[in-house]
Design a protein around this motif. Structure first.
Motif, mmCIF file in Angstrom:
data_model
loop_
_atom_site.group_PDB
_atom_site.id
_atom_site.type_symbol
_atom_site.label_atom_id
_atom_site.label_comp_id
_atom_site.label_asym_id
_atom_site.label_seq_id
_atom_site.Cartn_x
_atom_site.Cartn_y
_atom_site.Cartn_z
ATOM 1 N N GLY A 1 -2.243 -2.449 -2.798
ATOM 2 C CA GLY A 1 -2.809 -3.031 -1.586
ATOM 3 C C GLY A 1 -2.318 -4.428 -1.279
ATOM 4 O O GLY A 1 -2.564 -4.961 -0.196
ATOM 5 N N THR B 1 4.673 -2.118 -0.766
ATOM 6 C CA THR B 1 5.382 -1.099 0.015
ATOM 7 C C THR B 1 5.878 -1.682 1.336
ATOM 8 O O THR B 1 7.010 -1.415 1.755
ATOM 9 N N THR B 2 5.038 -2.488 1.985
ATOM 10 C CA THR B 2 5.419 -3.115 3.258
ATOM 11 C C THR B 2 6.657 -3.992 3.056
ATOM 12 O O THR B 2 7.623 -3.902 3.831
HETATM 13 N N1 LIG Z 1 0.527 -10.092 4.797
HETATM 14 C C1 LIG Z 1 -0.251 -9.062 5.228
HETATM 15 N N2 LIG Z 1 -1.292 -9.311 6.065
HETATM 16 C C2 LIG Z 1 -2.098 -8.313 6.490
HETATM 17 N N3 LIG Z 1 -1.950 -7.002 6.155
HETATM 18 C C3 LIG Z 1 -0.938 -6.675 5.315
HETATM 19 C C4 LIG Z 1 -0.032 -7.687 4.809
HETATM 20 N N4 LIG Z 1 0.877 -7.066 4.005
HETATM 21 C C5 LIG Z 1 0.547 -5.736 3.999
HETATM 22 N N5 LIG Z 1 -0.534 -5.503 4.797
HETATM 23 C C6 LIG Z 1 -1.215 -4.207 5.038
HETATM 24 O O1 LIG Z 1 -2.014 -3.945 3.886
HETATM 25 C C7 LIG Z 1 -2.012 -2.537 3.575
HETATM 26 C C8 LIG Z 1 -1.521 -2.336 2.127
HETATM 27 O O2 LIG Z 1 -0.135 -2.677 2.054
HETATM 28 P P1 LIG Z 1 0.922 -1.810 1.206
HETATM 29 O O3 LIG Z 1 2.261 -2.381 1.527
HETATM 30 O O4 LIG Z 1 0.700 -0.353 1.448
HETATM 31 O O5 LIG Z 1 0.454 -2.217 -0.270
HETATM 32 P P2 LIG Z 1 0.917 -1.716 -1.745
HETATM 33 O O6 LIG Z 1 2.212 -0.983 -1.618
HETATM 34 O O7 LIG Z 1 1.029 -2.974 -2.531
HETATM 35 O O8 LIG Z 1 -0.209 -0.839 -2.224
HETATM 36 C C9 LIG Z 1 -1.136 -1.862 4.620
HETATM 37 O O9 LIG Z 1 -1.973 -1.323 5.641
HETATM 38 C C10 LIG Z 1 -0.273 -3.019 5.159
HETATM 39 O O10 LIG Z 1 0.096 -2.793 6.507
#
Ligand SMILES: Nc1ncnc2c1ncn2[C@@H]1O[C@H](COP(=O)(O)OP(=O)(O)O)[C@@H](O)[C@H]1O
Ligand SMILES: Nc1nc2c(ncn2[C@@H]2O[C@H](COP(=O)(O)OP(=O)(O)O)[C@@H](O)[C@H]2O)c(=O)[nH]1
Length: 213
Positions: free
Chosen positions: A21, A25-26
Motif C-alpha cells: 500500500g 507498484t505505482t
Molecule cells: N503518493 C501517493 N499519494 C496518494 N496515493 C498514492 C500514492 N502512491 C500510491 N498511491 C495509491 O495508493 C494505492 C496503493 O498503491 P500501490 O502502488 O498499489 O501500493 P503497493 O504496490 O506498495 O502495495 C493505489 O491506489 C495508488 O494509486
C-alpha cells in the motif's frame, strides 16, 4: 552524447520493497513506462493465476513439481516459500539483461532481497518505500479497493514487520507526493548507473583520452 555510447555499462538490479500500500507498484509502473533501459523481472510461482493475470507478464505459473526441478537445476537466483506457495527469480533473463547493459527491476519481499544481496551484492541497488503516515497507508489500501476489510487489516498488521527491515536498504523514499517520489527514484537509478564499477571499457576510454593529450 551519453556515457552509454562512449563507455559500455553493466546493468544493475533495482529492488524496490515497501509495506503493501505504500506505492511500490505505482512507482514501478511509472519507471517501466518512462525508461526503456529497465525491465521487470518476472518470477515463477506455484500459486494459481488470479483473474486478469497473464502468464509471462505477471508470473510464470508452474506446478510444484516443475518448480522443484527448476530449483534443483539451479535455475533460480533466489527462491522462497511465501504463505503456501513457492516463488523464484529466474536466473537466465537477469544475467542476460545485465551483460547487455540493461537494468532489471524486482518486486520481491525483504527476504528475497536479502538472498539477492548474498549472490549479487555488486549489481544490487536496494530501495525501500515508506508511506508518509499510517493513516495514509490505510487510506491507500482502502482506496485501491482490491481487498476485503480482512485482507486490509492483515496487510496493516504485517506493515510493522516489513518496515522493521528498512535498515537493510541503501535508499529510503517517503512516498508523500507521488511525482516527487518518482523523481527521487529516477535520480537514484541515474546516479547508480554512473557508478565506476559498472562502466565496462572505462580504462580503455581513459587511455585513449590520455593518449591524445
Ligand atoms: N503518493 C501517493 N499519494 C496518494 N496515493 C498514492 C500514492 N502512491 C500510491 N498511491 C495509491 O495508493 C494505492 C496503493 O498503491 P500501490 O502502488 O498499489 O501500493 P503497493 O504496490 O506498495 O502495495 C493505489 O491506489 C495508488 O494509486
Ligand atoms: N523471494 C521472492 N518473493 C517473491 C517473488 N515473487 C513474488 N514474491 C513475493 O511473494 C509475495 C506474494 O506475492 P503475490 O502472490 O503476488 O501476492 P501479493 O503481492 O501479496 O498480492 C509478495 O511479498 C511478493 O513480493 C520471488 O521471485 N521471490
Amino acid at each position: 552524447m551519453s556515457n552509454k555510447e562512449l563507455v559500455g555499462r553493466r546493468g544493475l538490479m533495482l529492488a524496490l520493497s515497501s509495506p503493501s500500500g505504500a506505492g511500490k507498484t505505482t512507482l514501478s509502473r511509472k519507471l517501466l513506462e518512462s525508461d526503456p533501459q529497465i525491465t521487470m523481472s518476472v518470477s515463477a510461482t506455484t500459486r494459481k493465476p488470479r483473474p486478469g493475470e497473464v502468464e509471462g507478464r505477471d508470473y510464470y505459473f508452474v506446478s510444484t513439481e516443475d518448480f522443484g526441478l527448476m530449483r534443483n537445476r539451479g535455475e533460480f537466483l533466489e527462491s522462497a516459500k511465501v504463505f503456501d506457495n513457492y516463488y523464484g527469480t529466474p536466473r537466465a533473463p537477469v544475467e542476460n539483461a545485465l551483460s547487455l547493459g540493461h537494468d532489471v527491476l524486482f518486486d520481491i519481499d525483504w527476504q528475497g532481497v536479502q538472498q539477492l544481496d548474498e549472490v549479487a551484492h555488486e549489481d544490487l541497488v536496494k530501495v525501500f518505500v515508506l508511506p508518509p503516515s499510517v493513516q495514509d497507508l490505510e487510506r491507500r489500501l482502502n482506496v485501491r479497493a482490491q481487498d476485503s476489510a480482512e485482507v486490509v487489516a492483515a496487510r496493516m498488521a504485517k506493515a510493522s514487520d516489513e518496515i522493521s527491515h528498512y535498515q537493510e536498504y541503501d535508499y529510503i523514499i517517503i512516498n508523500d507526493d507521488v511525482e516527487r517520489a518518482f523523481g527521487e527514484l529516477h535520480s537514484i537509478l541515474q546516479a547508480e548507473r554512473l557508478r565506476r564499477r559498472r562502466l565496462t571499457g572505462l580504462s580503455d576510454f581513459v587511455k585513449r583520452l590520455r593518449d591524445t593529450l
